[in-house]
Write a protein that holds these residues in place. Structure first.
Motif, PDB file in Angstrom:
ATOM      1  N   ARG A 198      49.995  21.533  12.767  1.00  0.00           N
ATOM      2  CA  ARG A 198      48.625  21.048  12.900  1.00  0.00           C
ATOM      3  C   ARG A 198      48.130  20.431  11.596  1.00  0.00           C
ATOM      4  O   ARG A 198      48.460  20.898  10.513  1.00  0.00           O
ATOM      5  N   GLY A 199      47.329  19.358  11.754  1.00  0.00           N
ATOM      6  CA  GLY A 199      46.686  18.748  10.599  1.00  0.00           C
ATOM      7  C   GLY A 199      47.311  17.438  10.184  1.00  0.00           C
ATOM      8  O   GLY A 199      48.373  17.032  10.670  1.00  0.00           O
ATOM      9  N   GLY A 200      46.635  16.742   9.288  1.00  0.00           N
ATOM     10  CA  GLY A 200      47.151  15.528   8.695  1.00  0.00           C
ATOM     11  C   GLY A 200      46.693  14.260   9.389  1.00  0.00           C
ATOM     12  O   GLY A 200      46.078  14.277  10.460  1.00  0.00           O
ATOM     13  N   THR A 201      47.007  13.150   8.733  1.00  0.00           N
ATOM     14  CA  THR A 201      46.639  11.820   9.217  1.00  0.00           C
ATOM     15  C   THR A 201      47.890  11.045   9.579  1.00  0.00           C
ATOM     16  O   THR A 201      48.805  10.913   8.760  1.00  0.00           O
ATOM     17  N   LEU A 202      47.934  10.543  10.804  1.00  0.00           N
ATOM     18  CA  LEU A 202      49.010   9.662  11.229  1.00  0.00           C
ATOM     19  C   LEU A 202      48.575   8.231  10.975  1.00  0.00           C
ATOM     20  O   LEU A 202      47.493   7.812  11.409  1.00  0.00           O
ATOM     21  N   ASN A 203      49.416   7.479  10.284  1.00  0.00           N
ATOM     22  CA  ASN A 203      49.131   6.071   9.993  1.00  0.00           C
ATOM     23  C   ASN A 203      49.918   5.193  10.972  1.00  0.00           C
ATOM     24  O   ASN A 203      51.143   5.260  11.030  1.00  0.00           O
ATOM     25  N   VAL A 204      49.200   4.412  11.746  1.00  0.00           N
ATOM     26  CA  VAL A 204      49.775   3.551  12.768  1.00  0.00           C
ATOM     27  C   VAL A 204      49.660   2.104  12.311  1.00  0.00           C
ATOM     28  O   VAL A 204      48.587   1.670  11.878  1.00  0.00           O
ATOM     29  N   SER A 205      50.754   1.371  12.398  1.00  0.00           N
ATOM     30  CA  SER A 205      50.725  -0.056  12.078  1.00  0.00           C
ATOM     31  C   SER A 205      51.102  -0.839  13.326  1.00  0.00           C
ATOM     32  O   SER A 205      52.192  -0.665  13.875  1.00  0.00           O
ATOM     33  N   ASP A 206      50.189  -1.669  13.790  1.00  0.00           N
ATOM     34  CA  ASP A 206      50.417  -2.530  14.946  1.00  0.00           C
ATOM     35  C   ASP A 206      50.146  -3.973  14.567  1.00  0.00           C
ATOM     36  O   ASP A 206      49.157  -4.253  13.889  1.00  0.00           O
ATOM     37  N   SER A 207      50.992  -4.871  14.996  1.00  0.00           N
ATOM     38  CA  SER A 207      50.692  -6.286  14.784  1.00  0.00           C
ATOM     39  C   SER A 207      49.730  -6.795  15.842  1.00  0.00           C
ATOM     40  O   SER A 207      49.076  -7.812  15.655  1.00  0.00           O
TER      41      SER A 207
END
Length: 592
Positions: free
Chosen positions: A54-63
């Motif tokens: 549990r916890g944290g930040t997911l970084n998503v990269s989409d074009s």
């Protein structure tokens, strides 16, 4: 729902193809699990839904950008990644299931009457909206959410396909629908005009059934088009970051640039099956897919949630095999053709283009056989009726037989259409609108060249994919002749969801239209209406027969059956949505 065009730059090298085929076989022979996920790279169905950190930040990269974040407007695979994390429809699919619904806002399975014409659903007490609304969700909110689907200012793309069977819905314009009743604040009842309750109950998994508070939304729905989405509330574990008034635009969503999902402080995990491990999801929008892919594979706490570039797929498969998944049954792409007006209103001209098109080349440009097989019909792998309609080979005709194209056969059909030379000699300039994102730009050029080879003069335009759908190919008044890059994935586990929204005349809408070619053939409409009333194997056979009619009439040109790749960083425990097109599910994914 329509899906994003695959992003790749060139054909996969033959050595890679041999490697992949050795690992997972063709679409007909690849190892699969009960959910239909391929065993190339990681197996999506083998991903654990429990035990995440549990916890944290997911970084998503989409074009690619979102098309809509209003749950009543959303009908794009990328949209669904956020919608199903922030909203709770009556039912939904767990990410590792492609054909088994789970109660979501509902407390249990839908109750279906003996005559198959009434559906009753009970909803969880204690589900609350995010700020600034905060109050408890009621069944009346679900009713209003569904009624919004008939509002022309909302422009829901599938209301007519799935919800028009509710009594009174055929005349609805956004107000109360007589066939929806709410006997108490936790119960909603649907009265149908046809014995289709079993199928209708499956449609209650669509985002349109996610509740919205009328007192908050109505003022935005009074605008044409609705402005709800700019201001928004959530019922899921996450919400778009917003100010005290619920404003999302410019705060939690900057179109074309970024989006931020944060935890919904009013979400109660006791009412939900989602574990929702993450604290935050930050989405970066735009940029080169090749750059994004390398950042994800070598970076930390990152995923890409649209399709990685072909070169990245190759790199991941060879060097980062534990960081890539392949999901078959992830829809198809086809060339949309204007059946209503212009040269493609002639069935033989449509057949001629199908015959001329080098679909094999388009698949190569899209990444090769690792990401799909040449399309031959409209029921794609994983959809009931696919095998009955011919499987990979599809219904056999001379115009769909040669996946590399056959100009001799094409000329035959042009002559049948009244052009003795075998080429078009009319005056109409064909308008082509494709997606500018690689490799869509290249596959669109293959289609444009086929048109030129048939003698057409074209007005060739490439735009961002979201604009291609929202402003051109999904808007009938634009009168686009050819849309090379449109795609589709089933809405839920039934062949009707592949055929009715896209090829039934009753599904044509002024905006957010999914019947891209405005197909409105009386015989096809009749067959669709009949198939909708069937059950069991008779239903499967009926939809396979409709599929064969669609091929015979060449209503569009399918060119790929998709196998969707997805990539993640090594420290992400990603969970793929095999019911969708393989995107990472924010409500089940966690960080290691």
């Amino acid at each position: 729902m329509h899906i994003g065009m695959r992003r790749s730059a060139a054909a996969v090298l033959m050595g890679l193809l041999a490697l992949v085929f050795a690992a997972c076989g063709s679409s007909n022979s690849s190892s699969t699990t009960s959910s239909g996920a391929s065993v190339a790279g990681q197996t999506p169905a083998g991903q654990s839904l429990t035990g995440g950190v549990r916890g944290g930040t997911l970084n998503v990269s989409d074009s690619e950008d979102f098309e809509h974040i209003d749950p009543a407007q959303a009908y794009f695979a990328i949209d669904y990644t956020a919608i199903y994390a922030t909203q709770r429809p009556l039912f939904s699919y767990k990410p590792n299931q492609a054909d088994t619904l789970s109660p979501d806002l509902a407390t249990g399975p839908a109750q279906i009457s003996a005559d198959d014409k009434t559906v009753t659903v009970h909803i969880h007490p204690g589900v609350h909206y995010s700020p600034p609304v905060n109050r408890e969700v009621t069944s009346a909110d679900v009713a209003y959410a569904i009624e919004r689907g008939a509002n022309p200012g909302v422009g829901n793309a599938y209301f007519s396909a799935y919800f028009a069977v509710i009594a009174g819905a055929d005349k609805a314009t956004g107000g109360p629908i007589s066939g929806i009743s709410t006997p108490d604040k936790y119960t909603i009842v649907f009265h149908l005009t046809k014995p289709q309750a079993s199928f209708f109950a499956e449609a209650l998994s669509l985002p349109l059934t996610a509740p919205v508070p009328p007192e908050f939304v109505k003022k935005y729905d009074a605008k044409k088009p609705t402005q709800y989405g700019n201001y928004q509330v959530a019922t899921g574990p996450y919400m778009f970051k917003a100010n005290a008034q619920g404003k999302v635009i410019g705060i939690g969503y900057d179109p074309g640039k970024s989006a931020t999902l944060v935890r919904n402080p009013n979400w109660d995990p006791k009412t939900d099956f989602r574990p929702a491990y993450l604290d935050q999801i930050k989405v970066s929008i735009g940029g080169a897919s090749t750059v994004i892919g390398r950042q994800v594979l070598t970076g930390s706490h990152m995923v890409q949630n649209d399709t990685p570039d072909q070169s990245i797929v190759k790199l991941a498969f060879q060097q980062y095999p534990k960081q890539i998944t392949f999901t078959p049954g992830a829809g198809d792409h086809y060339v949309g053709l204007n059946n209503k007006q212009g040269p493609f209103s002639d069935v033989n001209v449509r057949r001629a283009l199908w015959a001329a098109l080098d679909r094999a080349a388009m698949v190569k440009l899209n990444g090769g056989r690792i990401v799909g097989d040449p399309g031959t019909h409209f029921l794609f792998p994983g959809v009931q009726g696919y095998d009955e309609a011919g499987g990979l080979a599809g219904p056999q005709t001379d115009f769909n037989k040669n996946t590399a194209g056959d100009l001799t056969v094409a000329a035959k059909y042009m002559k049948a259409a009244g052009y003795p030379s075998g080429k078009y000699t009319g005056t109409h300039q064909v308008t082509v609108v494709g997606a500018s994102n690689p490799p869509a730009d290249k596959t669109a050029q293959v289609v444009n060249q086929a048109l030129l080879d048939l003698g057409f003069k074209t007005r060739f335009n490439l735009v961002d994919q979201s604009a291609m759908y929202a402003k051109y190919c999904g808007v009938p008044s634009q009168e686009i002749d050819v849309c090379p890059n449109v795609g589709w994935v089933r809405d839920f586990a039934d062949p009707q969801t592949v055929v009715s929204p896209t090829f039934a005349g009753k599904s044509i809408t002024p905006t957010n239209n999914a019947n891209f070619g405005q197909t409105n053939d009386p015989q096809i409409n009749k067959a669709i209406d009949a198939a909708e009333l069937t059950n069991g194997q008779a239903r499967v056979d009926a939809w396979a027969a409709v599929d064969k009619q669609l091929v015979d009439q060449a209503v569009a040109v399918p060119w790929i059956f998709n196998r969707q790749p997805a990539i993640e960083s090594k420290d992400v425990a990603g969970v793929s949505q095999v019911w969708n097109t393989g995107e990472w599910d924010y409500s089940f994914t966690s960080l290691k």
